[in-house]
Design a protein around this motif. Structure first.
Motif, PDB file in Angstrom:
ATOM      1  N   ILE A 105      85.421  38.942  61.740  1.00  0.00           N
ATOM      2  CA  ILE A 105      83.795  38.883  61.255  1.00  0.00           C
ATOM      3  C   ILE A 105      83.511  37.702  60.745  1.00  0.00           C
ATOM      4  CG2 ILE A 105      82.536  40.271  59.703  1.00  0.00           C
ATOM      5  CD1 ILE A 105      84.159  42.843  59.959  1.00  0.00           C
ATOM      6  N   VAL A 106      84.140  37.262  59.853  1.00  0.00           N
ATOM      7  CA  VAL A 106      83.805  35.746  59.193  1.00  0.00           C
ATOM      8  C   VAL A 106      83.429  34.775  60.037  1.00  0.00           C
ATOM      9  CG1 VAL A 106      84.318  33.963  57.532  1.00  0.00           C
ATOM     10  CG2 VAL A 106      84.876  36.450  56.922  1.00  0.00           C
ATOM     11  N   GLU A 107      84.254  34.679  61.069  1.00  0.00           N
ATOM     12  CA  GLU A 107      84.420  33.638  62.078  1.00  0.00           C
ATOM     13  C   GLU A 107      83.558  33.822  63.115  1.00  0.00           C
ATOM     14  OE1 GLU A 107      88.504  32.881  63.295  1.00  0.00           O
ATOM     15  OE2 GLU A 107      88.804  31.971  61.376  1.00  0.00           O
ATOM     16  N   LYS A 108      82.992  34.958  63.582  1.00  0.00           N
ATOM     17  CA  LYS A 108      82.022  35.320  64.509  1.00  0.00           C
ATOM     18  C   LYS A 108      80.621  34.528  64.293  1.00  0.00           C
ATOM     19  CE  LYS A 108      79.822  38.969  67.347  1.00  0.00           C
ATOM     20  NZ  LYS A 108      79.629  40.565  67.186  1.00  0.00           N
ATOM     21  N   GLU A 109      80.001  34.393  63.074  1.00  0.00           N
ATOM     22  CA  GLU A 109      78.877  33.744  62.550  1.00  0.00           C
ATOM     23  C   GLU A 109      79.039  32.596  61.664  1.00  0.00           C
ATOM     24  OE1 GLU A 109      75.618  36.176  61.059  1.00  0.00           O
ATOM     25  OE2 GLU A 109      76.237  37.656  62.829  1.00  0.00           O
ATOM     26  N   ALA A 110      78.782  31.277  61.919  1.00  0.00           N
ATOM     27  CA  ALA A 110      78.806  30.272  61.151  1.00  0.00           C
ATOM     28  C   ALA A 110      78.152  30.598  59.932  1.00  0.00           C
ATOM     29  CB  ALA A 110      78.356  28.951  61.900  1.00  0.00           C
ATOM     30  N   SER A 111      77.205  31.295  59.998  1.00  0.00           N
ATOM     31  CA  SER A 111      76.287  31.439  58.667  1.00  0.00           C
ATOM     32  C   SER A 111      77.033  32.327  57.446  1.00  0.00           C
ATOM     33  CB  SER A 111      75.111  32.393  58.982  1.00  0.00           C
ATOM     34  OG  SER A 111      75.299  33.736  59.575  1.00  0.00           O
ATOM     35  N   ARG A 112      78.252  32.791  57.838  1.00  0.00           N
ATOM     36  CA  ARG A 112      79.038  33.584  56.876  1.00  0.00           C
ATOM     37  C   ARG A 112      79.791  32.625  56.179  1.00  0.00           C
ATOM     38  NH1 ARG A 112      79.812  38.386  61.131  1.00  0.00           N
ATOM     39  NH2 ARG A 112      77.896  39.618  60.806  1.00  0.00           N
ATOM     40  N   ARG A 113      79.269  31.969  55.206  1.00  0.00           N
ATOM     41  CA  ARG A 113      80.048  30.695  54.648  1.00  0.00           C
ATOM     42  C   ARG A 113      80.635  31.048  53.268  1.00  0.00           C
ATOM     43  NH1 ARG A 113      75.180  26.694  54.230  1.00  0.00           N
ATOM     44  NH2 ARG A 113      76.644  25.702  53.083  1.00  0.00           N
ATOM     45  N   TYR A 114      80.332  32.015  52.532  1.00  0.00           N
ATOM     46  CA  TYR A 114      80.973  32.361  51.278  1.00  0.00           C
ATOM     47  C   TYR A 114      81.527  33.771  51.335  1.00  0.00           C
ATOM     48  CZ  TYR A 114      78.824  28.012  50.221  1.00  0.00           C
ATOM     49  OH  TYR A 114      78.104  26.547  50.319  1.00  0.00           O
ATOM     50  N   VAL A 115      82.801  33.906  50.824  1.00  0.00           N
ATOM     51  CA  VAL A 115      83.338  35.294  51.156  1.00  0.00           C
ATOM     52  C   VAL A 115      83.910  35.772  49.733  1.00  0.00           C
ATOM     53  CG1 VAL A 115      85.307  36.548  52.321  1.00  0.00           C
ATOM     54  CG2 VAL A 115      84.115  34.458  53.444  1.00  0.00           C
ATOM     55  N   VAL A 116      83.592  36.846  49.370  1.00  0.00           N
ATOM     56  CA  VAL A 116      83.873  37.556  48.028  1.00  0.00           C
ATOM     57  C   VAL A 116      84.829  38.573  48.376  1.00  0.00           C
ATOM     58  CG1 VAL A 116      83.088  38.595  46.007  1.00  0.00           C
ATOM     59  CG2 VAL A 116      81.789  36.720  46.882  1.00  0.00           C
ATOM     60  N   PRO A 117      86.043  38.606  48.160  1.00  0.00           N
ATOM     61  CA  PRO A 117      86.991  39.819  48.204  1.00  0.00           C
ATOM     62  C   PRO A 117      87.115  40.583  47.084  1.00  0.00           C
ATOM     63  CG  PRO A 117      88.332  37.763  47.861  1.00  0.00           C
ATOM     64  CD  PRO A 117      86.712  37.273  47.611  1.00  0.00           C
ATOM     65  N   SER A 118      87.368  41.818  47.299  1.00  0.00           N
ATOM     66  CA  SER A 118      87.952  43.037  46.350  1.00  0.00           C
ATOM     67  C   SER A 118      89.448  42.701  46.205  1.00  0.00           C
ATOM     68  CB  SER A 118      87.611  44.093  46.638  1.00  0.00           C
ATOM     69  OG  SER A 118      85.937  44.379  46.577  1.00  0.00           O
ATOM     70  N   ALA A 119      90.189  43.665  45.337  1.00  0.00           N
ATOM     71  CA  ALA A 119      91.535  43.746  45.507  1.00  0.00           C
ATOM     72  C   ALA A 119      91.842  44.710  46.607  1.00  0.00           C
ATOM     73  CB  ALA A 119      92.236  44.256  43.918  1.00  0.00           C
ATOM     74  N   PRO A 120      92.986  44.857  47.143  1.00  0.00           N
ATOM     75  CA  PRO A 120      93.446  45.643  48.062  1.00  0.00           C
ATOM     76  C   PRO A 120      93.409  46.989  47.748  1.00  0.00           C
ATOM     77  CG  PRO A 120      95.121  44.092  47.858  1.00  0.00           C
ATOM     78  CD  PRO A 120      94.194  43.661  46.861  1.00  0.00           C
ATOM     79  N   GLY A 121      92.662  47.975  48.390  1.00  0.00           N
ATOM     80  CA  GLY A 121      92.133  49.432  47.991  1.00  0.00           C
ATOM     81  C   GLY A 121      93.381  50.173  48.814  1.00  0.00           C
ATOM     82  N   LYS A 122      92.829  51.580  48.983  1.00  0.00           N
ATOM     83  CA  LYS A 122      94.014  52.458  49.722  1.00  0.00           C
ATOM     84  C   LYS A 122      93.983  52.359  50.912  1.00  0.00           C
ATOM     85  CE  LYS A 122      93.148  56.126  46.318  1.00  0.00           C
ATOM     86  NZ  LYS A 122      92.839  57.788  46.201  1.00  0.00           N
ATOM     87  N   ARG A 123      95.518  52.521  51.505  1.00  0.00           N
ATOM     88  CA  ARG A 123      95.477  52.351  52.861  1.00  0.00           C
ATOM     89  C   ARG A 123      95.445  53.860  53.624  1.00  0.00           C
ATOM     90  NH1 ARG A 123     100.978  49.467  51.475  1.00  0.00           N
ATOM     91  NH2 ARG A 123     100.958  50.999  50.137  1.00  0.00           N
ATOM     92  N   ASN A 124      95.625  54.910  52.857  1.00  0.00           N
ATOM     93  CA  ASN A 124      95.550  56.174  53.118  1.00  0.00           C
ATOM     94  C   ASN A 124      95.084  57.009  51.856  1.00  0.00           C
ATOM     95  OD1 ASN A 124      98.150  57.089  51.814  1.00  0.00           O
ATOM     96  ND2 ASN A 124      98.987  55.525  53.393  1.00  0.00           N
ATOM     97  N   LYS A 125      94.908  58.335  52.049  1.00  0.00           N
ATOM     98  CA  LYS A 125      94.356  59.128  51.057  1.00  0.00           C
ATOM     99  C   LYS A 125      95.336  59.178  50.028  1.00  0.00           C
ATOM    100  CE  LYS A 125      95.434  63.715  53.119  1.00  0.00           C
ATOM    101  NZ  LYS A 125      96.607  63.892  52.170  1.00  0.00           N
ATOM    102  N   ASP A 126      96.769  59.024  50.126  1.00  0.00           N
ATOM    103  CA  ASP A 126      97.734  59.162  49.317  1.00  0.00           C
ATOM    104  C   ASP A 126      98.359  58.028  48.711  1.00  0.00           C
ATOM    105  OD1 ASP A 126      98.122  62.052  49.750  1.00  0.00           O
ATOM    106  OD2 ASP A 126      99.182  61.581  51.666  1.00  0.00           O
ATOM    107  N   ASP A 127      97.630  56.857  48.924  1.00  0.00           N
ATOM    108  CA  ASP A 127      97.950  55.691  48.351  1.00  0.00           C
ATOM    109  C   ASP A 127      97.201  55.140  47.186  1.00  0.00           C
ATOM    110  OD1 ASP A 127      99.069  53.223  48.669  1.00  0.00           O
ATOM    111  OD2 ASP A 127      97.943  52.216  49.890  1.00  0.00           O
ATOM    112  N   ILE A 128      97.574  54.247  46.356  1.00  0.00           N
ATOM    113  CA  ILE A 128      96.946  53.881  45.089  1.00  0.00           C
ATOM    114  C   ILE A 128      96.391  52.380  45.133  1.00  0.00           C
ATOM    115  CG2 ILE A 128      97.596  53.400  42.525  1.00  0.00           C
ATOM    116  CD1 ILE A 128     100.008  55.103  42.997  1.00  0.00           C
ATOM    117  N   LYS A 129      95.378  52.344  44.572  1.00  0.00           N
ATOM    118  CA  LYS A 129      94.444  50.960  44.439  1.00  0.00           C
ATOM    119  C   LYS A 129      95.261  49.960  43.882  1.00  0.00           C
ATOM    120  CE  LYS A 129      89.894  52.872  45.062  1.00  0.00           C
ATOM    121  NZ  LYS A 129      88.442  53.063  44.457  1.00  0.00           N
TER     122      LYS A 129
END
Length: 646
Positions: A230-254
């Motif tokens: 997604i980021v590399e598809k458009e040169a306009s996407r220049r500044y990226v803000v990530p969250s912490a890893p979330g749940k991988r499934n409904k039983d997972d923990i953030k």
């Protein structure tokens, strides 16, 4: 439901630049320019030329009579109309996008025969439309209501299903009187909205976008791979803000929940290693899955050193974003900028807007691209402070506002804002465009897609937010804007609500004659720290709606204080009330909206306990019993979106 859109042509799809033409031809003679304008473009004869099918000579002679001494100049204007018109760069994209979205597209234009003959080849974009009317052919012109009616009759259009664009308010108002929805637009508005959708001129690379990815978008290495594409598809996407890893499934923990757990256990002297090992395994698994040659061992040791310290709760919670940002920066091979260095708080944890803007601008002005972790910042002493949960949305908004971004993209696991709650309505439609005011109304009533505080930094700067789906990147998502000329496909934009309110009904004869009566009642609720949700009133009555759980703990004290504060004829309590907000910018221009709403609820057997419509006509709040909540929302959705009775 909007099924067709109708465009004016001049100054909407084509530039009618007569002022620029006059200035170019007679740059040193403003008096002549004014006289020529009054004799031609601003004259009644110009309007008459739109309404009658006249030859070029007949048309020209009419203007010459207004200023015989300027015959040469007037003939020049009348034979060079092609130089005055030009097609806007967004026009074809706008038409094609509307058709792609399923709308039928028409034109309704005041246009003289002579102008048409000189610009016919420039009007070839009308061949991509479903039809339309030129005024000279019909000998009718806007704002004559017969012109609008003729369009509907000829193309079998229901006015209630038509959205009209024009650059003159009187023409839009006439469309509304004819039963259509409509908006007065400018070229700047149209071009700006095209650029937001990346359709104006194809120059996406010159745009500046801040892109935020939520926890579900960065939950494992597979999701990281989607983010990179997604980021590399458009040169306009220049500044990226990530969250912490979330749940991988409904039983997972953030990860953030695990970090809080580690801190709380360490403070109490309990063993935290099992949870902390889980955290390390998650991050190391992402690094391994991406094939990166980096280690976070030093960072893990530093976190453990802080665990359990009284002032380290925010620090510990922020490390999920920090570590994910480190990994993402390495994976994208772009610089990492610690949010602690640019997002500023005071020592009490209060966000400092002015200082942050200065710090962000200074730090990022020389970086074409960067990863900045969300959720946290720091005070002057370097102590970490966090926003409330979901605060990565806020960080992305702050960065966007400080940099003056063209767009803030917020990537999550849903394809935008939905018209209704999918747990109540099966497969509700997504909302393509929503205004900040509409979103705020829906968010307040429980339609949470975006952290509420994330709206203000970009709203003030006029920056749109685009809610997108990391797992379905081709979906356009929802565009959130300050104002828009984009038509809503339905009269309503969305419907949302909350349950479990208490209604306090107060009656007092001649209440409206008693100065300060309502204020005295409200002061009682304020005294007990109770937030009032709604307060509809009549001549002798007022109703106060508050959250049930908050009210019950203080019920008797509140009622006693009301009795003391004001004289009451009758007081009644009603429990188990749900409030539903029906929101839509199209409601103000469509007659009978409230009637359709109430009829749909009556047919569904829903008893309405309260009605409150805002003065802006943007929303209608209704109160129903809790047990009728789901049925009411389904009934409203069915009548306004599915176009059927419940």
């Amino acid at each position: 439901m909007v099924k067709a859109v109708v465009f004016d042509i001049g100054n909407v799809l084509m530039d009618f630049g007569w002022k620029a033409y006059l200035e170019k031809q007679w740059p040193d003679d403003p008096a002549m320019r004014e006289e020529l304008a009054n004799a031609t473009f601003l004259s009644e004869e110009w309007q008459e030329g739109d309404r009658r099918d006249m030859t070029a000579e007949e048309w020209t002679v009419r203007y010459i009579k207004n200023a015989p001494h300027l015959e040469k100049e007037i003939r020049q204007i009348c034979t060079h109309l092609r130089d005055i018109f030009s097609v806007y760069p967004y026009t074809r994209s706008w038409i094609r996008t509307m058709k792609k979205m399923g709308y039928r597209v028409y034109y309704l234009s005041n246009y003289a025969r002579t102008a048409f003959e000189q610009t016919e080849d420039m009007l070839d974009f009308t061949e991509e439309m479903d039809g339309g009317l030129f005024s000279y052919r019909e000998e009718l012109a806007k704002p004559n209501p017969d012109f609008y009616r003729l369009l509907c009759e000829r193309y079998d259009l229901d006015p209630k299903e038509v959205f009209f664009f024009d650059d003159l308010e009187e023409n839009v108002e006439a469309a509304r009187r004819a039963g259509m929805q409509g908006v007065c637009v400018t070229n700047d508005m149209m071009a700006r909205e095209m650029s937001w959708y990346g359709m104006a001129t194809g120059e996406e690379s010159v745009m500046l976008k801040v892109v935020k990815f939520g926890g579900s978008s960065l939950a494992d290495s597979g999701q990281f791979g989607k983010v990179k594409k997604i980021v590399e598809k458009e040169a306009s996407r220049r500044y990226v803000v990530p969250s912490a890893p979330g749940k991988r499934n409904k039983d997972d923990i953030k990860i953030t929940d695990l970090l809080y757990q580690c801190h709380d256990r360490a403070r109490r002297g309990y063993d935290y290693h099992e949870a902390f090992d889980t955290i390390k395994e998650r991050f190391d698994g992402i690094i391994s899955g991406l094939g990166l040659d980096i280690s976070l061992d030093d960072e893990y040791r530093e976190i453990e050193e802080h665990l359990g310290k009284p002032d380290a709760r925010d620090y510990t919670a922020s490390r999920g974003e920090y570590l994910n940002g480190k990994i993402l920066a390495a994976y994208l091979d772009i610089p990492f900028v610690d949010a602690a260095d640019i997002i500023c708080f005071d020592k009490n944890g209060v966000y400092q807007e002015k200082t942050t803007k200065e710090m962000v601008s200074a730090a990022l002005s020389n970086l074409k691209r960067a990863v900045i972790p969300g959720f946290y910042g720091a005070d002057r002493e370097g102590v970490i402070h966090t926003f409330s949960r979901g605060g990565s949305d806020v960080t992305g908004s702050i960065i966007s506002g400080a940099l003056g971004a063209d767009m803030y993209e917020n990537w999550t696991d849903v394809s935008g804002v939905l018209v209704a709650d999918p747990s109540i309505v099966d497969d509700p439609e997504p909302i393509s465009v929503i205004t900040y005011r509409e979103l705020r109304e829906l968010s307040y009533m429980g339609a949470a897609v975006l952290h509420e505080d994330a709206i203000f930094p970009v709203k003030e700067a006029g920056i749109p937010i685009n809610i997108r789906n990391t797992n379905r990147p081709s979906d356009p998502g929802t565009l959130i804007v300050e104002r828009t000329c984009w038509p809503s496909p339905h009269v309503i934009t969305g419907v949302a609500g909350k349950q479990d309110f208490v209604a306090v009904y107060i009656e007092k004869e001649r209440m409206n004659d008693i100065v300060g009566y309502c204020r005295s009642v409200l002061n009682v609720f304020a005294k007990h720290g109770l937030n009032i949700e709604h307060m509809p009133s009549g001549i002798d009555t007022m109703s106060v709606f508050i959250h049930r759980d908050e009210f019950l703990a203080k019920e008797q004290k509140v009622l006693a204080d009301i009795q003391t504060a004001v004289d009451i004829d009758h007081l009644e309590l009603e429990n188990d009330i749900a409030l539903i907000a029906v929101v839509g910018r199209g409601m103000r221009s469509v007659r009978g909206t409230a009637g359709r709403l109430f009829a749909s609820l009556a047919q569904a057997g829903v008893n309405i306990r309260m009605i409150d419509q805002g003065s802006s006509e943007l929303n209608i709040i209704i109160g129903v019993h809790n047990q009728d909540f789901d049925a009411a929302i389904r009934a409203i959705y069915n009548v306004f979106v599915n176009g059927k009775n419940s």
